[in-house]
Write a protein that holds these residues in place. Structure first.
Motif, PDB file in Angstrom:
ATOM      1  N   LEU A 125       0.725  -1.175  -0.095  1.00  0.00           N
ATOM      2  CA  LEU A 125       0.099   0.033  -0.050  1.00  0.00           C
ATOM      3  C   LEU A 125       0.877   1.342   0.126  1.00  0.00           C
ATOM      4  N   PRO A 126       1.856   1.409   0.584  1.00  0.00           N
ATOM      5  CA  PRO A 126       2.968   2.701   0.582  1.00  0.00           C
ATOM      6  C   PRO A 126       3.262   3.048  -0.836  1.00  0.00           C
ATOM      7  N   TYR A 127       3.317   1.999  -1.753  1.00  0.00           N
ATOM      8  CA  TYR A 127       3.553   2.470  -3.214  1.00  0.00           C
ATOM      9  C   TYR A 127       2.507   3.243  -3.908  1.00  0.00           C
ATOM     10  N   LEU A 128       1.201   3.209  -3.191  1.00  0.00           N
ATOM     11  CA  LEU A 128       0.153   4.073  -3.763  1.00  0.00           C
ATOM     12  C   LEU A 128       0.095   5.426  -3.329  1.00  0.00           C
ATOM     13  N   ASN A 129      -0.542   6.339  -3.969  1.00  0.00           N
ATOM     14  CA  ASN A 129      -0.794   7.531  -3.522  1.00  0.00           C
ATOM     15  C   ASN A 129      -2.110   7.826  -3.207  1.00  0.00           C
ATOM     16  N   ALA A 130      -2.313   8.805  -2.409  1.00  0.00           N
ATOM     17  CA  ALA A 130      -3.898   8.913  -1.746  1.00  0.00           C
ATOM     18  C   ALA A 130      -4.958   8.990  -2.552  1.00  0.00           C
ATOM     19  N   ALA A 131      -4.764   9.277  -3.618  1.00  0.00           N
ATOM     20  CA  ALA A 131      -5.998   9.221  -4.617  1.00  0.00           C
ATOM     21  C   ALA A 131      -6.134   7.821  -5.071  1.00  0.00           C
ATOM     22  N   GLN A 132      -5.096   7.148  -5.135  1.00  0.00           N
ATOM     23  CA  GLN A 132      -5.299   5.717  -5.426  1.00  0.00           C
ATOM     24  C   GLN A 132      -5.965   4.889  -4.250  1.00  0.00           C
ATOM     25  N   LEU A 133      -5.640   5.122  -2.932  1.00  0.00           N
ATOM     26  CA  LEU A 133      -5.863   4.432  -1.729  1.00  0.00           C
ATOM     27  C   LEU A 133      -7.566   4.870  -1.594  1.00  0.00           C
ATOM     28  N   LYS A 134      -7.814   6.156  -1.929  1.00  0.00           N
ATOM     29  CA  LYS A 134      -9.250   6.557  -1.625  1.00  0.00           C
ATOM     30  C   LYS A 134     -10.104   5.851  -2.799  1.00  0.00           C
ATOM     31  N   ALA A 135      -9.737   5.557  -3.901  1.00  0.00           N
ATOM     32  CA  ALA A 135     -10.506   4.926  -4.980  1.00  0.00           C
ATOM     33  C   ALA A 135     -10.736   3.773  -4.586  1.00  0.00           C
ATOM     34  N   ILE A 136      -9.735   2.896  -3.898  1.00  0.00           N
ATOM     35  CA  ILE A 136      -9.960   1.525  -3.569  1.00  0.00           C
ATOM     36  C   ILE A 136     -10.920   1.602  -2.342  1.00  0.00           C
ATOM     37  N   LEU A 137     -10.727   2.544  -1.279  1.00  0.00           N
ATOM     38  CA  LEU A 137     -11.727   2.517  -0.015  1.00  0.00           C
ATOM     39  C   LEU A 137     -13.255   2.744  -0.641  1.00  0.00           C
ATOM     40  N   LYS A 138     -13.319   3.758  -1.674  1.00  0.00           N
ATOM     41  CA  LYS A 138     -14.735   3.916  -2.371  1.00  0.00           C
ATOM     42  C   LYS A 138     -15.336   2.728  -2.631  1.00  0.00           C
ATOM     43  N   GLN A 139     -14.374   1.904  -3.658  1.00  0.00           N
ATOM     44  CA  GLN A 139     -15.087   0.649  -4.097  1.00  0.00           C
ATOM     45  C   GLN A 139     -15.720  -0.338  -3.064  1.00  0.00           C
ATOM     46  N   PHE A 140     -15.036  -0.060  -1.897  1.00  0.00           N
ATOM     47  CA  PHE A 140     -15.516  -1.114  -0.816  1.00  0.00           C
ATOM     48  C   PHE A 140     -16.688  -0.283  -0.159  1.00  0.00           C
ATOM     49  N   GLU A 141     -17.102   0.783  -0.392  1.00  0.00           N
ATOM     50  CA  GLU A 141     -18.080   1.646   0.366  1.00  0.00           C
ATOM     51  C   GLU A 141     -17.746   2.031   1.899  1.00  0.00           C
ATOM     52  N   LEU A 142     -16.513   2.122   1.924  1.00  0.00           N
ATOM     53  CA  LEU A 142     -16.047   2.778   3.413  1.00  0.00           C
ATOM     54  C   LEU A 142     -16.355   4.460   3.311  1.00  0.00           C
ATOM     55  N   THR A 143     -16.445   4.488   4.521  1.00  0.00           N
ATOM     56  CA  THR A 143     -16.663   6.122   4.545  1.00  0.00           C
ATOM     57  C   THR A 143     -15.687   6.910   5.710  1.00  0.00           C
ATOM     58  N   GLY A 144     -15.661   8.009   5.418  1.00  0.00           N
ATOM     59  CA  GLY A 144     -14.926   8.662   6.573  1.00  0.00           C
ATOM     60  C   GLY A 144     -13.558   9.083   5.995  1.00  0.00           C
ATOM     61  N   TYR A 145     -13.290   8.793   4.808  1.00  0.00           N
ATOM     62  CA  TYR A 145     -11.870   8.996   4.379  1.00  0.00           C
ATOM     63  C   TYR A 145     -11.522  10.254   3.500  1.00  0.00           C
ATOM     64  N   SER A 146     -12.287  10.986   3.237  1.00  0.00           N
ATOM     65  CA  SER A 146     -12.396  12.111   1.963  1.00  0.00           C
ATOM     66  C   SER A 146     -11.229  13.063   2.580  1.00  0.00           C
ATOM     67  N   LYS A 147     -11.025  13.316   3.890  1.00  0.00           N
ATOM     68  CA  LYS A 147      -9.645  14.328   4.344  1.00  0.00           C
ATOM     69  C   LYS A 147      -8.555  13.808   4.926  1.00  0.00           C
ATOM     70  N   LEU A 148      -8.817  12.241   5.003  1.00  0.00           N
ATOM     71  CA  LEU A 148      -7.402  11.621   5.562  1.00  0.00           C
ATOM     72  C   LEU A 148      -6.402  11.666   4.709  1.00  0.00           C
ATOM     73  N   LYS A 150      -2.237  10.002   3.529  1.00  0.00           N
ATOM     74  CA  LYS A 150      -1.994   8.646   3.112  1.00  0.00           C
ATOM     75  C   LYS A 150      -1.654   7.661   4.299  1.00  0.00           C
ATOM     76  N   PRO A 151      -1.125   8.259   5.422  1.00  0.00           N
ATOM     77  CA  PRO A 151      -0.872   6.897   6.431  1.00  0.00           C
ATOM     78  C   PRO A 151      -2.038   6.784   6.992  1.00  0.00           C
ATOM     79  N   GLU A 152      -3.077   7.614   7.084  1.00  0.00           N
ATOM     80  CA  GLU A 152      -4.382   7.260   7.875  1.00  0.00           C
ATOM     81  C   GLU A 152      -5.198   6.386   6.786  1.00  0.00           C
ATOM     82  N   LEU A 153      -4.967   6.642   5.582  1.00  0.00           N
ATOM     83  CA  LEU A 153      -5.840   5.925   4.382  1.00  0.00           C
ATOM     84  C   LEU A 153      -5.113   4.475   4.288  1.00  0.00           C
ATOM     85  N   MET A 154      -3.781   4.348   4.613  1.00  0.00           N
ATOM     86  CA  MET A 154      -3.308   3.020   4.557  1.00  0.00           C
ATOM     87  C   MET A 154      -3.953   2.182   5.979  1.00  0.00           C
ATOM     88  N   LYS A 155      -3.910   3.065   7.131  1.00  0.00           N
ATOM     89  CA  LYS A 155      -4.313   2.348   8.308  1.00  0.00           C
ATOM     90  C   LYS A 155      -6.046   1.913   8.036  1.00  0.00           C
TER      91      LYS A 155
END
Length: 200
Positions: A125-148, A150-155
């Motif tokens: 996951l560290p090799y992805l950027n924040a936008a890529q991480l958010k796109a993955i989280l969105k696909q799984f319908e997770l919420t609360g990540y819009s202002k996070l 990169k480290p918080e997104l990976m967590k």
């Protein structure tokens, strides 16, 4: 003709080809002939070598250690140890032209021998950027990540998603040297000591 270990790196070559024969003659007194890529312009390389603008692989780089590895394998391990090498990384020209190895094949070999491992999707996951991480989280319908960040997104991803869930959503994977790989670098420090240094 020097055909020692030809099956290890050069089994693709046509030994009846005059240009291949000419290259093998140049390396006649080597422990084995360096890797010759199928894409190499043999005629052009031979011409360059004849006028001195292309040098031969140093003889010491074609002597295998007892682990059946060449100095170039050690350079690849050293490169992996920086933590920036991935399955999308290119192989610099020096792997073939200075160390006489096929970089991609060498990567497979050091993994097979237990000196390096491909990281899991979660660990990559560290090799992805924040936008890529958010796109993955969105696909799984997770919420609360819009202002996070990169480290918080990976967590968030590792807390809520398994490696099996993450794996299909991105292809990049990192590599990590193993303790056995670290010991090998300590055992044979000369290749790295001689190698030109730059930041990776």
């Amino acid at each position: 003709m020097n055909t020692t270990n030809i099956d290890k790196q050069n089994s693709h070559l046509d030994l009846s080809d005059p240009e291949v024969k000419a290259i093998f003659e140049l390396y006649q007194d080597y422990a084995e002939v360096p890797y010759i890529s199928p894409e190499r312009d043999l005629e052009g390389w031979l011409t360059a070598a004849s006028i001195g603008s292309e040098k031969l692989v140093p003889k010491r780089n074609m002597i295998r250690y007892e682990e059946d590895l060449l100095p170039g394998h050690l350079i690849l391990l050293w490169r992996i140890n920086f933590g920036t090498f991935t399955n999308t990384s290119g192989y610099p020209k020096y792997f073939e032209y200075d160390y006489g190895i096929n970089g991609a094949q060498a990567l497979d070999e050091i993994q097979e021998k237990g000196y390096a491992n491909e990281l899991s999707a979660s660990d990559s996951l560290p090799y992805l950027n924040a936008a890529q991480l958010k796109a993955i989280l969105k696909q799984f319908e997770l919420t609360g990540y819009s202002k996070l960040k990169k480290p918080e997104l990976m967590k968030l991803a590792t807390e809520h998603l398994t490696d099996e869930q993450l794996a299909p959503h991105f292809k990049i994977r990192g590599y990590k040297i193993t303790p056995a790989g670290e010991e090998l670098l300590l055992k044979y420090p000369e290749p790295v000591d001689r190698h030109p240094k730059k930041k990776y």
